[in-house]
Design a protein around this motif. Structure first.
Motif, PDB file in Angstrom:
ATOM      1  N   GLY A  82      -3.642 -30.560  61.619  1.00  0.00           N
ATOM      2  CA  GLY A  82      -4.846 -30.144  62.338  1.00  0.00           C
ATOM      3  C   GLY A  82      -5.380 -31.304  63.160  1.00  0.00           C
ATOM      4  O   GLY A  82      -5.095 -32.459  62.859  1.00  0.00           O
ATOM      5  N   GLN A  83      -6.114 -30.988  64.208  1.00  0.00           N
ATOM      6  CA  GLN A  83      -6.672 -32.031  65.069  1.00  0.00           C
ATOM      7  C   GLN A  83      -8.182 -31.955  64.989  1.00  0.00           C
ATOM      8  O   GLN A  83      -8.790 -31.033  65.541  1.00  0.00           O
ATOM      9  CB  GLN A  83      -6.172 -31.799  66.505  1.00  0.00           C
ATOM     10  N   GLN A 120      -3.429 -22.896  70.476  1.00  0.00           N
ATOM     11  CA  GLN A 120      -4.214 -23.392  69.356  1.00  0.00           C
ATOM     12  C   GLN A 120      -5.450 -22.528  69.132  1.00  0.00           C
ATOM     13  O   GLN A 120      -5.912 -21.847  70.036  1.00  0.00           O
ATOM     14  CB  GLN A 120      -4.722 -24.812  69.660  1.00  0.00           C
ATOM     15  N   LEU A 145      -8.733 -28.179  65.692  1.00  0.00           N
ATOM     16  CA  LEU A 145      -7.708 -27.357  66.335  1.00  0.00           C
ATOM     17  C   LEU A 145      -6.572 -27.113  65.343  1.00  0.00           C
ATOM     18  O   LEU A 145      -6.095 -28.043  64.696  1.00  0.00           O
ATOM     19  CB  LEU A 145      -7.143 -28.087  67.559  1.00  0.00           C
ATOM     20  N   VAL A 146      -6.148 -25.847  65.255  1.00  0.00           N
ATOM     21  CA  VAL A 146      -5.049 -25.460  64.361  1.00  0.00           C
ATOM     22  C   VAL A 146      -4.014 -24.708  65.203  1.00  0.00           C
ATOM     23  O   VAL A 146      -4.378 -23.793  65.946  1.00  0.00           O
ATOM     24  CB  VAL A 146      -5.588 -24.562  63.219  1.00  0.00           C
ATOM     25  N   PRO A 147      -2.718 -25.084  65.107  1.00  0.00           N
ATOM     26  CA  PRO A 147      -1.693 -24.407  65.917  1.00  0.00           C
ATOM     27  C   PRO A 147      -1.611 -22.910  65.616  1.00  0.00           C
ATOM     28  O   PRO A 147      -1.738 -22.490  64.462  1.00  0.00           O
ATOM     29  CB  PRO A 147      -0.392 -25.107  65.492  1.00  0.00           C
TER      30      PRO A 147
END
Lengths: 152, 152
Positions: A82-83, A120, A145-147
């Motif tokens: 995750g970002q 995302q 952010l989650v793919p």
């Protein structure tokens, strides 16, 4: 080992809870020496003369441990990582002392596709950190952010 | 060594700037192993398959280093230690990579007496963290209790 999770595998209202993590005296001092060298975090003697009057963990140490519990123990692993985008708010409610056992309780507040990155989605969650007496020591709301699966 | 500062020694609008701090590859990985074990932070190979495609520092590592620069290098030492109350907002704007040199720029936004603790005041500051290209990597607004001189 849980399967890597994509955006589609999370949902609003999900609740996750981590196991406990013990805040050891030596780790509190080591973290403070590196990142928050103030008297209340550096040793019993200096701490006795501080605002707290006793050794307490840096709030940044509590925040870092909360991240560890959030990412490694509460949430399933996020595919490709995750970002973190940031925090809306973070409050340190109570001091954390040597020997305290912390855990986090996570509630997914919302899930929405990213406008600028179609591969995302944005996961927003409340993370509450509690001690062994179930008292809240820290509270924050974070977004990451989650793919998305289609992009995997 | 600068003299310990009390609430009365700070003023709205003051600006402080720290020296640089180099984000070393091994420290990035060590921090991540302990606090943020996601592929983009753990090593070049895992990072290549992550959302970032390369090794980047955990945002929590950037936050901890920013605290170090704020407390140890930008601000003068706070008498008896400041007590962090929390953050209004924290955003990670750009990734931090091995070899980046960070510094913080601090602006005191307001100073007011604490209502509940007459021996303390509340210092609110904006902390901007920049890299060697003067690009903002992180921004936050923080509040802390600072002892008043009369109480010293």
């Amino acid at each position: 080992m849980r399967e890597p999770h994509y955006f589609e595998d999370f949902a609003d209202g999900q609740v996750f809870r981590s196991g406990p993590y013990r805040m050891e005296r030596d780790a509190i001092i080591a973290f403070a020496r590196e990142f928050d060298p103030q008297p209340q975090h550096l040793g019993e003697e200096e701490a006795a003369r501080s605002q707290f009057g006793q050794l307490v963990a840096s709030g940044w140490h509590t925040a870092a441990v909360s991240m560890r519990l959030f990412i490694q123990d509460a949430l399933p692993p996020i595919a490709r990582g995750g970002q973190g985008l940031g925090l809306e708010n973070l409050v340190w409610v109570r001091p954390v002392k040597p020997g305290d056992e912390l855990h986090v309780e996570v509630e997914v507040l919302s899930m929405r596709p990213s406008r600028s990155r179609p591969d995302q989605g944005i996961l927003k969650a409340r993370i509450i950190t509690k001690n062994q007496a179930e008292e809240v020591v820290q509270s924050t709301v974070t977004s990451a952010l989650v793919p998305r699966r289609a992009a995997g």
